[in-house]
Design an enzyme around this catalytic site. Structure first.
Site, PDB file in Angstrom:
ATOM      1  N   CYS B  79       0.819  -1.218   0.000  1.00  0.00           N
ATOM      2  CA  CYS B  79       0.000   0.000   0.000  1.00  0.00           C
ATOM      3  C   CYS B  79       0.853   1.268   0.000  1.00  0.00           C
ATOM      4  O   CYS B  79       0.327   2.361  -0.226  1.00  0.00           O
ATOM      5  CB  CYS B  79      -0.923   0.023   1.205  1.00  0.00           C
ATOM      6  SG  CYS B  79      -2.014  -1.395   1.305  1.00  0.00           S
ATOM      7  N   CYS B 197     -12.170  -0.305   3.546  1.00  0.00           N
ATOM      8  CA  CYS B 197     -12.080   0.170   2.172  1.00  0.00           C
ATOM      9  C   CYS B 197     -12.114  -1.031   1.217  1.00  0.00           C
ATOM     10  O   CYS B 197     -11.857  -2.166   1.621  1.00  0.00           O
ATOM     11  CB  CYS B 197     -10.802   0.977   1.958  1.00  0.00           C
ATOM     12  SG  CYS B 197      -9.310   0.000   1.797  1.00  0.00           S
TER      13      CYS B 197
END
Lengths: 151, 377
Positions: B79, B197
């Site tokens: 990420c 998310c």
């Protein structure tokens, strides 16, 4: 700093002492001879400071600090959801380990490390409430000792 | 960090699309180059951040634009991939090695759980190889150790979805209620579907340039990149996929933030706007503490004060955050930078943070890495 042979890095360390499902076991960790940290899984050299480690066994009772559950089976998993997962804290070794729970357990409960069979033929370690083995054999209400009573 | 400016930014909206990562990346890159007024062959180096695509991914993206003969390097750090590309590009410009670096982040993730997050085989087979599990542990600790409640977690998601209504680049642009969040399907308690998310697709880009080069090209009033701090696992850190951690563990994000503040010569009080890694709602609350926006234990109070909402003292995730934009892993950090630069230029429309002059972006990735960037007018 001790020398580390490259070949030492090829083998994945054993995670726990082998036994029959349900039997108490120990996690196979490494205790650093330098900074005194504990590493799990065991590593030949301390990941924190690079000093040599000596074999250390993490046994219960430990404290179940937090718990959650996995409600959908993840890709690649051989265990089927739903199942419980928790973080067991080993106060003397100052380390927390994530593992499967043998049943739903409240945070703060004292747990043992046991051999767990999460799917047919599978063997891993798990956390079980202290006294649960006796409880499962005896009639009467199911209670598990709290951390406050055992620590 | 000195002499590094962001001469242009570009983005392809985050969502689900019927074309590939090459098209997504090329779109964002061209959008960025047009913003800066350059063509691809004028760029010294291209860094392409991506997690899940094929070999030579960056080359395949850039080949959509032009065959420039310039170096192309692929960067992967989960990420934090595009944050890492940005930090690397900034260092190369600061050092004098290059005068312009185009950073592109792109991802086309499959639906469902993110796979291949670095778990060992035994973790995967025994069901411990699943990312939300680790976020749920952090969320559980937050609820146990602070005044934060499940309603606060829901409020983070409500806030970010409210912000996203005004962001054309977000995947979910619809307001949701606290009740909808708290009634959504449990994934790993206390985390529910609308507290997490969604991995998705998208691309973003930023053109880094030496300030002298920007002046030479007549790029006036560029946004300065004053910090790009990148850290990996320290002795007492913990994140996905580690199966154990010290009782007294430390925070990668906190260390990255401290380093970024040192690089920029500012403190948390100087920051006007924050885009942080809200992989899940609890992660945003944790970031308040880790980025120095509040003292430990005051995360929920900061949220409840309204300071982190649009119109508040220091808005967080006015883009909608990952909770609303979705998370294309390789592009998320540069997506934050796109938002921050847009805000600092005063071009954010209905989601504009008035007077924003200092922005902070924060990403955190599997394998233990975190990047914090600071941009300033």
């Amino acid at each position: 700093m001790t020398s580390l042979e490259p070949a030492d890095l090829l083998a994945w360390p054993e995670l726990f002492l082998t036994a029959e499902p349900g039997a108490p076991t120990a996690l196979l960790a490494g205790g650093c001879t330098g900074c005194r940290r504990t590493a799990f899984p065991r590593a030949a050299r301390c990941p924190a400071c690079g000093a040599a480690t000596r074999p250390t066994e993490l046994r219960g009772p430990a404290v179940l600090d937090t718990c959650t559950a996995v409600l959908s089976t993840p890709p690649g998993a051989l265990v089927e959801a739903p199942y419980e997962v928790g973080v067991a804290r080993f106060p003397a070794a100052r380390i927390c380990v994530i593992g499967l729970l043998t049943e739903r357990i409240e945070p703060g409960t004292m747990v043992d490390v046991v051999v767990h069979e999460p799917y047919p033929g599978g063997r891993t370690f798990g956390f079980r409430p202290v006294g649960a083995a006796d409880r499962d054999l005896a009639p009467g209400p199911r209670t598990t000792p709290s951390a406050e009573r055992l620590l | 960090m000195r002499d590094v400016v962001i001469a242009g930014v570009g983005i392809h909206p985050f969502g689900r699309f019927d074309y590939g990562y090459r098209e997504l990346g090329a779109y964002a890159a061209e959008d960025c180059l047009r913003d800066a007024g350059l063509t691809a062959d004028e760029v010294d180096l291209v860094l392409v951040a991506n997690v899940g695509a094929e070999m030579a991914k960056g080359h395949n993206v850039v080949n959509r634009l032009r065959h420039t003969g310039k170096p192309i390097v692929n960067v992967e750090a989960a990420c934090a991939s595009s944050g890492s590309a940005l930090a690397l590009g900034a260092a190369l410009i600061s050092s004098g090695a290059h005068r312009s670096v185009l950073c592109i982040g792109v991802e086309k993730a499959p639906r469902g759980f993110i796979g291949a997050s670095g778990f060992e085989t035994w973790q995967i087979e025994t069901g411990l190889g699943v990312n939300p599990l680790y976020f749920a542990i952090q969320a559980g600790e937050l609820l146990r150790d602070t005044e934060a409640t499940e309603a606060d977690l829901a409020e983070v998601s409500v806030k970010n979805h409210r912000h996203a209504v005004h962001n054309p680049n977000a995947m979910y642009r619809k307001e949701i209620s606290r009740e909808e969040v708290l009634e959504s399907r449990e994934v790993c308690p206390p985390l529910r579907l609308l507290l997490l998310c969604a991995p998705n697709e998208g691309a973003a880009a930023a053109l880094l340039m030496h300030s002298d080069e920007a002046r030479r090209r007549g790029i006036t009033h560029p946004v300065r990149l004053t910090a790009a701090a990148l850290v990996s696992r320290g002795p007492d850190d913990w994140f996905v996929p580690a199966p154990a951690f010290p009782v007294d563990r430390t925070s990668l994000s906190e260390r990255a933030a401290q380093l970024a503040y040192e690089q920029a010569g500012i403190g948390p009080a100087d920051v006007d706007i924050v885009e942080c890694q809200d992989t899940d709602a609890a992660s945003e609350l944790l970031a308040y503490r880790e980025l120095g926006l509040c003292a430990p234990g005051e995360e929920a109070a900061l949220l409840r004060s309204g300071d982190t909402a649009l119109g508040g003292r220091r808005p967080v995730n006015v883009s909608g955050g990952l909770l609303s934009k979705g998370e294309p892993l390789g592009a998320s950090g540069l997506g934050q930078v796109h938002e921050l630069v847009t805000q600092l230029r005063g071009h954010a429309g209905a989601r504009q943070v008035e007077g924003a002059r200092v922005g902070l972006g924060h990403v955190m990735g599997a394998g233990h890495n975190s990047c914090v960037v600071v941009v300033q007018r």
